[in-house]
Design a protein around this motif. Structure first.
Motif, PDB file in Angstrom:
ATOM      1  N   ARG A  44     121.847 -11.807  25.185  1.00 38.50           N
ATOM      2  CA  ARG A  44     120.944 -12.881  24.783  1.00 38.50           C
ATOM      3  C   ARG A  44     121.644 -13.844  23.824  1.00 38.50           C
ATOM      4  O   ARG A  44     121.455 -15.064  23.913  1.00 38.50           O
ATOM      5  CB  ARG A  44     119.693 -12.300  24.113  1.00 38.50           C
ATOM      6  CG  ARG A  44     118.744 -11.617  25.077  1.00 38.50           C
ATOM      7  CD  ARG A  44     117.353 -11.449  24.460  1.00 38.50           C
ATOM      8  NE  ARG A  44     116.454 -10.874  25.455  1.00 38.50           N
ATOM      9  CZ  ARG A  44     116.190  -9.581  25.573  1.00 38.50           C
ATOM     10  NH1 ARG A  44     116.733  -8.724  24.727  1.00 38.50           N
ATOM     11  NH2 ARG A  44     115.372  -9.133  26.514  1.00 38.50           N
ATOM     12  N   ARG A  45     122.440 -13.308  22.942  1.00 40.53           N
ATOM     13  CA  ARG A  45     123.137 -14.159  21.975  1.00 40.53           C
ATOM     14  C   ARG A  45     124.111 -15.105  22.676  1.00 40.53           C
ATOM     15  O   ARG A  45     124.321 -16.228  22.216  1.00 40.53           O
ATOM     16  CB  ARG A  45     123.869 -13.283  20.950  1.00 40.53           C
ATOM     17  CG  ARG A  45     124.309 -14.050  19.713  1.00 40.53           C
ATOM     18  CD  ARG A  45     124.662 -13.124  18.565  1.00 40.53           C
ATOM     19  NE  ARG A  45     125.910 -12.404  18.764  1.00 40.53           N
ATOM     20  CZ  ARG A  45     126.005 -11.112  19.002  1.00 40.53           C
ATOM     21  NH1 ARG A  45     124.927 -10.357  19.074  1.00 40.53           N
ATOM     22  NH2 ARG A  45     127.191 -10.530  19.160  1.00 40.53           N
ATOM     23  N   PHE A  46     124.663 -14.640  23.797  1.00 40.28           N
ATOM     24  CA  PHE A  46     125.609 -15.475  24.534  1.00 40.28           C
ATOM     25  C   PHE A  46     124.954 -16.221  25.691  1.00 40.28           C
ATOM     26  O   PHE A  46     125.627 -16.706  26.593  1.00 40.28           O
ATOM     27  CB  PHE A  46     126.772 -14.616  25.038  1.00 40.28           C
ATOM     28  CG  PHE A  46     127.623 -14.070  23.931  1.00 40.28           C
ATOM     29  CD1 PHE A  46     128.299 -14.908  23.063  1.00 40.28           C
ATOM     30  CD2 PHE A  46     127.744 -12.704  23.740  1.00 40.28           C
ATOM     31  CE1 PHE A  46     129.077 -14.414  22.031  1.00 40.28           C
ATOM     32  CE2 PHE A  46     128.522 -12.186  22.714  1.00 40.28           C
ATOM     33  CZ  PHE A  46     129.189 -13.047  21.859  1.00 40.28           C
ATOM     34  N   LYS A  47     123.602 -16.289  25.642  1.00 39.03           N
ATOM     35  CA  LYS A  47     122.823 -17.125  26.556  1.00 39.03           C
ATOM     36  C   LYS A  47     122.978 -16.711  28.026  1.00 39.03           C
ATOM     37  O   LYS A  47     123.023 -17.553  28.929  1.00 39.03           O
ATOM     38  CB  LYS A  47     123.185 -18.604  26.369  1.00 39.03           C
ATOM     39  CG  LYS A  47     122.919 -19.118  24.959  1.00 39.03           C
ATOM     40  CD  LYS A  47     123.337 -20.571  24.797  1.00 39.03           C
ATOM     41  CE  LYS A  47     122.886 -21.138  23.456  1.00 39.03           C
ATOM     42  NZ  LYS A  47     123.371 -20.375  22.291  1.00 39.03           N
ATOM     43  N   ARG A  88     124.989  -7.027  13.274  1.00 41.07           N
ATOM     44  CA  ARG A  88     125.119  -7.612  14.611  1.00 41.07           C
ATOM     45  C   ARG A  88     126.192  -6.933  15.453  1.00 41.07           C
ATOM     46  O   ARG A  88     126.401  -7.305  16.616  1.00 41.07           O
ATOM     47  CB  ARG A  88     125.413  -9.114  14.481  1.00 41.07           C
ATOM     48  CG  ARG A  88     124.915  -9.950  15.638  1.00 41.07           C
ATOM     49  CD  ARG A  88     124.872 -11.408  15.280  1.00 41.07           C
ATOM     50  NE  ARG A  88     126.157 -11.884  14.770  1.00 41.07           N
ATOM     51  CZ  ARG A  88     126.307 -12.967  14.010  1.00 41.07           C
ATOM     52  NH1 ARG A  88     125.239 -13.655  13.649  1.00 41.07           N
ATOM     53  NH2 ARG A  88     127.491 -13.356  13.595  1.00 41.07           N
ATOM     54  N   ASN A 138     130.941 -18.563  25.592  1.00 43.58           N
ATOM     55  CA  ASN A 138     129.740 -18.043  26.241  1.00 43.58           C
ATOM     56  C   ASN A 138     129.990 -17.759  27.721  1.00 43.58           C
ATOM     57  O   ASN A 138     129.488 -16.764  28.261  1.00 43.58           O
ATOM     58  CB  ASN A 138     128.586 -19.029  26.085  1.00 43.58           C
ATOM     59  CG  ASN A 138     128.028 -19.057  24.677  1.00 43.58           C
ATOM     60  OD1 ASN A 138     128.313 -18.184  23.865  1.00 43.58           O
ATOM     61  ND2 ASN A 138     127.242 -20.077  24.370  1.00 43.58           N
ATOM     62  N   GLU A 149     121.143  -7.112  23.775  1.00 39.71           N
ATOM     63  CA  GLU A 149     121.001  -7.976  22.596  1.00 39.71           C
ATOM     64  C   GLU A 149     122.142  -8.995  22.538  1.00 39.71           C
ATOM     65  O   GLU A 149     121.924 -10.188  22.298  1.00 39.71           O
ATOM     66  CB  GLU A 149     121.004  -7.110  21.335  1.00 39.71           C
ATOM     67  CG  GLU A 149     121.042  -7.860  20.030  1.00 39.71           C
ATOM     68  CD  GLU A 149     119.686  -8.356  19.577  1.00 39.71           C
ATOM     69  OE1 GLU A 149     119.662  -9.301  18.758  1.00 39.71           O
ATOM     70  OE2 GLU A 149     118.668  -7.823  20.036  1.00 39.71           O
ATOM     71  N   SER A 150     123.351  -8.532  22.785  1.00 42.61           N
ATOM     72  CA  SER A 150     124.511  -9.413  22.771  1.00 42.61           C
ATOM     73  C   SER A 150     124.437 -10.437  23.898  1.00 42.61           C
ATOM     74  O   SER A 150     124.778 -11.615  23.716  1.00 42.61           O
ATOM     75  CB  SER A 150     125.793  -8.576  22.900  1.00 42.61           C
ATOM     76  OG  SER A 150     126.930  -9.397  22.941  1.00 42.61           O
ATOM     77  N   CYS A 196     117.904  -7.370  13.731  1.00 44.90           N
ATOM     78  CA  CYS A 196     117.017  -8.152  12.860  1.00 44.90           C
ATOM     79  C   CYS A 196     116.330  -7.301  11.800  1.00 44.90           C
ATOM     80  O   CYS A 196     115.783  -7.821  10.833  1.00 44.90           O
ATOM     81  CB  CYS A 196     115.980  -8.888  13.689  1.00 44.90           C
ATOM     82  SG  CYS A 196     114.862  -7.807  14.619  1.00 44.90           S
TER      83      CYS A 196
END
Length: 212
Positions: free
Chosen positions: A175-178, A8, A127, A172-173, A206
């Motif tokens: 998206r992880r932090f919305k 990640r 976030n 990608e990051s 992934c």
């Protein structure tokens, strides 16, 4: 070669893309940041800075993803990750630096852990912090690629460059932090073009052996 990395980690992700584009196979050595494995003495002997990625070439250990990617570009020049012209190279490097210098360093794990542990930030605050700096950087990135009327499908031209190596892990990051990515349609189009390529698909978090 051995690649010490974490699935990640954005810096690890960008290096995996570079290696894949260059067609260079490595042995995957997972360093689990979730349990602070990077702080173990064994990894400190590999990289005294105790950060990923690190690339053991067999002769020496290289650290810091920008330095490793530059080394790859010099040692394995084809396919090139930088355009031929000096002005164009500066443009691509600037795009990469928006992510590498102005977004990622203040959103990486050790910064976020400090926000949580020393300043009492909850996950909503974390976030919001990440979203603020990602948005500032992506606004500039979107404007710059939008102003390039000869751009093509990627951040520059019609083949992936250094800029895309930096951009895709940051998406990608985000998206992880919305973060709402619909605000940047050009960046989303670049991501779509990149993710059609096997080099980017195989580098995705992934798809890594430690992602389970």
């Amino acid at each position: 070669m051995k690649l010490y990395n974490f699935f990640r980690s954005g810096t690890s992700h960008r290096l995996r893309i570079a290696l894949n584009l260059k067609g260079i196979a490595t042995d995957y050595v997972a360093v689990d940041l979730r349990v602070d494995e990077q702080q173990n003495d064994a990894f400190k002997a590999v990289n005294p800075q105790q950060m990923v990625p690190a690339l053991d070439t067999g002769d020496k250990v290289l650290i810091q993803s920008p330095a490793i990617i530059e080394w790859l570009e010099e040692k394995y020049p084809n396919p090139a990750l930088l355009p031929a012209g000096t002005d164009e190279r500066a443009h691509v490097r600037a795009l990469a630096a928006i992510v590498g210098c102005d977004i990622h360093p203040i959103n990486n794990r050790r910064i976020l852990q400090t926000l949580r542990k020393q300043f009492g930030a909850n996950e909503d605050a974390v976030n919001a912090w990440c979203g603020h700096w990602i948005s500032e950087g992506f606004d500039a990135y979107e404007a710059l690629i939008g102003a390039d009327k000869t751009r093509g499908r990627f951040s520059f031209g019609d083949t992936p460059t250094l800029a895309d190596l930096y951009l895709i892990p940051q998406v990608e990051s985000a998206r992880r932090f919305k973060v709402d990515l619909t605000k940047w349609p050009l960046i989303m189009a670049v991501e779509k073009a990149c993710m059609e390529l096997e080099a980017f698909q195989k580098a995705a978090p992934c798809q890594q052996p430690d992602a389970g």
